[in-house]
Design a protein around this motif. Structure first.
Motif, PDB file in Angstrom:
ATOM      1  N   LEU A  34       0.837  -1.197   0.000  1.00 19.76           N
ATOM      2  CA  LEU A  34       0.000   0.000   0.000  1.00 19.76           C
ATOM      3  C   LEU A  34       0.878   1.256   0.000  1.00 19.76           C
ATOM      4  O   LEU A  34       0.619   2.201  -0.755  1.00 19.76           O
ATOM      5  CB  LEU A  34      -0.929  -0.019   1.215  1.00 19.76           C
ATOM      6  N   GLU A  35       1.907   1.255   0.813  1.00 21.55           N
ATOM      7  CA  GLU A  35       2.821   2.399   0.848  1.00 21.55           C
ATOM      8  C   GLU A  35       3.532   2.572  -0.491  1.00 21.55           C
ATOM      9  O   GLU A  35       3.691   3.705  -0.981  1.00 21.55           O
ATOM     10  CB  GLU A  35       3.839   2.211   1.978  1.00 21.55           C
ATOM     11  N   ALA A  85       4.027   5.634  -5.506  1.00 25.00           N
ATOM     12  CA  ALA A  85       4.083   5.597  -6.973  1.00 25.00           C
ATOM     13  C   ALA A  85       3.004   6.454  -7.616  1.00 25.00           C
ATOM     14  O   ALA A  85       3.202   7.016  -8.693  1.00 25.00           O
ATOM     15  CB  ALA A  85       3.974   4.161  -7.462  1.00 25.00           C
ATOM     16  N   THR A  86       1.858   6.553  -6.966  1.00 21.81           N
ATOM     17  CA  THR A  86       0.725   7.265  -7.565  1.00 21.81           C
ATOM     18  C   THR A  86       0.533   8.678  -7.029  1.00 21.81           C
ATOM     19  O   THR A  86      -0.252   9.452  -7.594  1.00 21.81           O
ATOM     20  CB  THR A  86      -0.588   6.484  -7.326  1.00 21.81           C
ATOM     21  N   GLY A  87       1.216   8.998  -5.936  1.00 18.63           N
ATOM     22  CA  GLY A  87       1.022  10.307  -5.334  1.00 18.63           C
ATOM     23  C   GLY A  87      -0.278  10.417  -4.562  1.00 18.63           C
ATOM     24  O   GLY A  87      -0.710  11.515  -4.202  1.00 18.63           O
ATOM     25  N   ARG A  88      -0.909   9.301  -4.316  1.00 20.82           N
ATOM     26  CA  ARG A  88      -2.159   9.262  -3.544  1.00 20.82           C
ATOM     27  C   ARG A  88      -1.831   8.908  -2.097  1.00 20.82           C
ATOM     28  O   ARG A  88      -0.788   8.343  -1.805  1.00 20.82           O
ATOM     29  CB  ARG A  88      -3.119   8.200  -4.103  1.00 20.82           C
ATOM     30  N   THR A  89      -2.761   9.201  -1.217  1.00 18.16           N
ATOM     31  CA  THR A  89      -2.554   8.809   0.171  1.00 18.16           C
ATOM     32  C   THR A  89      -2.951   7.349   0.355  1.00 18.16           C
ATOM     33  O   THR A  89      -3.743   6.791  -0.425  1.00 18.16           O
ATOM     34  CB  THR A  89      -3.401   9.666   1.138  1.00 18.16           C
ATOM     35  N   LYS A  90      -2.394   6.747   1.399  1.00 20.51           N
ATOM     36  CA  LYS A  90      -2.776   5.365   1.715  1.00 20.51           C
ATOM     37  C   LYS A  90      -4.261   5.298   2.032  1.00 20.51           C
ATOM     38  O   LYS A  90      -4.939   4.347   1.641  1.00 20.51           O
ATOM     39  CB  LYS A  90      -1.948   4.835   2.891  1.00 20.51           C
TER      40      LYS A  90
END
Length: 76
Positions: A18-19, A24-29
């Motif tokens: 998940l981290e 990689a996506t710049g999204r939050t967990k």
């Protein structure tokens, strides 16, 4: 939409994955976890609805015989 806090335990492997995906996506967990849960619920809800519909069709004797299916698809 209002949100509420929810906590859960993850294996070290899933947490690391998940981290990695968050980085990689710049999204939050949290975003990725919520997105995954929403998709899971959609799929499971659809499956349960389809199963219940199929069970109701069987109870109503609204079925098609295997021989009719084979004939329709020219499988004989």
């Amino acid at each position: 939409m209002a949100s509420e806090q929810f906590s859960l335990r993850l294996s070290k492997d899933i947490k690391a994955r998940l981290e990695e995906l968050a980085n990689a996506t710049g999204r939050t967990k949290a975003f990725l976890a919520q997105d995954a849960i929403e998709k899971y619920l959609e799929i499971e809800s659809w499956q349960i609805k389809a199963i219940r519909q199929g069970m109701q069709e069987v109870e109503n004797n609204d079925t098609v015989s295997i021989s009719d299916i084979k004939a329709e698809w020219k499988l004989d």
